[in-house]
Scaffold this motif. Sequence first.
Motif, PDB file in Angstrom:
ATOM      1  N   ALA A   9     -44.059  71.450   8.759  1.00  0.00           N
ATOM      2  CA  ALA A   9     -44.449  70.446   8.729  1.00  0.00           C
ATOM      3  C   ALA A   9     -43.610  69.022   8.601  1.00  0.00           C
ATOM      4  CB  ALA A   9     -45.388  70.548   7.566  1.00  0.00           C
ATOM      5  N   ALA A  10     -42.367  69.207   8.806  1.00  0.00           N
ATOM      6  CA  ALA A  10     -41.533  67.988   8.560  1.00  0.00           C
ATOM      7  C   ALA A  10     -41.663  66.886   9.696  1.00  0.00           C
ATOM      8  CB  ALA A  10     -40.127  68.552   8.425  1.00  0.00           C
ATOM      9  N   ASP A  11     -41.476  65.836   9.499  1.00  0.00           N
ATOM     10  CA  ASP A  11     -41.202  64.785  10.434  1.00  0.00           C
ATOM     11  C   ASP A  11     -39.990  64.991  11.304  1.00  0.00           C
ATOM     12  OD1 ASP A  11     -43.667  63.749  10.162  1.00  0.00           O
ATOM     13  OD2 ASP A  11     -42.856  62.411   8.257  1.00  0.00           O
ATOM     14  N   GLY A  37     -51.341  76.057  10.760  1.00  0.00           N
ATOM     15  CA  GLY A  37     -51.293  75.833   9.124  1.00  0.00           C
ATOM     16  C   GLY A  37     -52.213  74.803   8.783  1.00  0.00           C
ATOM     17  N   GLY A  38     -52.914  73.722   9.410  1.00  0.00           N
ATOM     18  CA  GLY A  38     -53.595  73.069   8.890  1.00  0.00           C
ATOM     19  C   GLY A  38     -53.239  71.641   8.546  1.00  0.00           C
ATOM     20  N   SER A  39     -51.813  71.626   8.302  1.00  0.00           N
ATOM     21  CA  SER A  39     -51.310  70.407   7.744  1.00  0.00           C
ATOM     22  C   SER A  39     -51.733  69.127   8.528  1.00  0.00           C
ATOM     23  CB  SER A  39     -50.112  70.428   7.573  1.00  0.00           C
ATOM     24  OG  SER A  39     -49.107  69.403   7.058  1.00  0.00           O
ATOM     25  N   GLU A  40     -51.485  67.876   8.083  1.00  0.00           N
ATOM     26  CA  GLU A  40     -51.642  66.652   8.600  1.00  0.00           C
ATOM     27  C   GLU A  40     -50.400  65.910   8.530  1.00  0.00           C
ATOM     28  OE1 GLU A  40     -53.700  65.756  10.474  1.00  0.00           O
ATOM     29  OE2 GLU A  40     -54.641  63.654  10.126  1.00  0.00           O
ATOM     30  N   ALA A  67     -53.770  72.290   0.091  1.00  0.00           N
ATOM     31  CA  ALA A  67     -54.657  71.906   0.593  1.00  0.00           C
ATOM     32  C   ALA A  67     -54.986  70.407   0.426  1.00  0.00           C
ATOM     33  CB  ALA A  67     -56.250  72.509  -0.390  1.00  0.00           C
ATOM     34  N   ALA A  68     -54.548  69.655  -0.301  1.00  0.00           N
ATOM     35  CA  ALA A  68     -54.706  68.152  -0.287  1.00  0.00           C
ATOM     36  C   ALA A  68     -54.041  67.596   1.064  1.00  0.00           C
ATOM     37  CB  ALA A  68     -53.922  67.714  -1.591  1.00  0.00           C
ATOM     38  N   LYS A  69     -53.026  68.271   1.730  1.00  0.00           N
ATOM     39  CA  LYS A  69     -52.631  67.895   2.819  1.00  0.00           C
ATOM     40  C   LYS A  69     -53.275  68.453   4.013  1.00  0.00           C
ATOM     41  CE  LYS A  69     -48.022  67.696   0.821  1.00  0.00           C
ATOM     42  NZ  LYS A  69     -46.642  67.914   0.809  1.00  0.00           N
TER      43      LYS A  69
END
Length: 179
Positions: A9-11, A37-40, A67-69
């Motif tokens: 989930a890292a840039d 993993g659902g991350s934005e 969940a907020a991400k």
Amino acid sequence: MHISVFCSAADLDDRYTAPAREFAELIGKGGHTLVWGGSESGLMKVMADGVQAHGGRLVGISVEFLAAKARKNADEMVITKDLAERKAQLLARADAIVIMVGGTGTLDEATEILELKKHGMHTKPVVLLNAAGFYDGLKQQFQRMDAEGFLPLPLADLVFFAEDGVGAMAYLEESAGIQ
């Protein structure tokens, strides 16, 4: 085909995001579903954006503390109570698994998936997408494990190392019998 992708989930640098964009395009254009993993954020966002832009479906499996991400416009988003439940859902909802570049979380997920396969708990194809040689050291370690008898089945039956998205997709489609 539902393809679970484990990644960071890292840039990240373009040497990692370019292969992810290529693979995401192949998933979308092939009419497949990305289970992730659902991350934005980070590579997870790159994958989701690419799949969605090319007509694929998105099934996110996030976890309560993240969940907020979670991506808001996925076709489906599941929120699990912990990382163990998340890993189980990512495997259960997959027809195939692709491990892309990542940190300790991705490595944990990869080794658990391979351990379960080693013990016959699933027979789904598993690909390590070795973008920019990221997994060269791990590949060498697996080859040593295989050569020295630490694996109860041949390494080639456990995992396929792909150098790019085209190779990964070709292997998955062949394994699934898709022409």
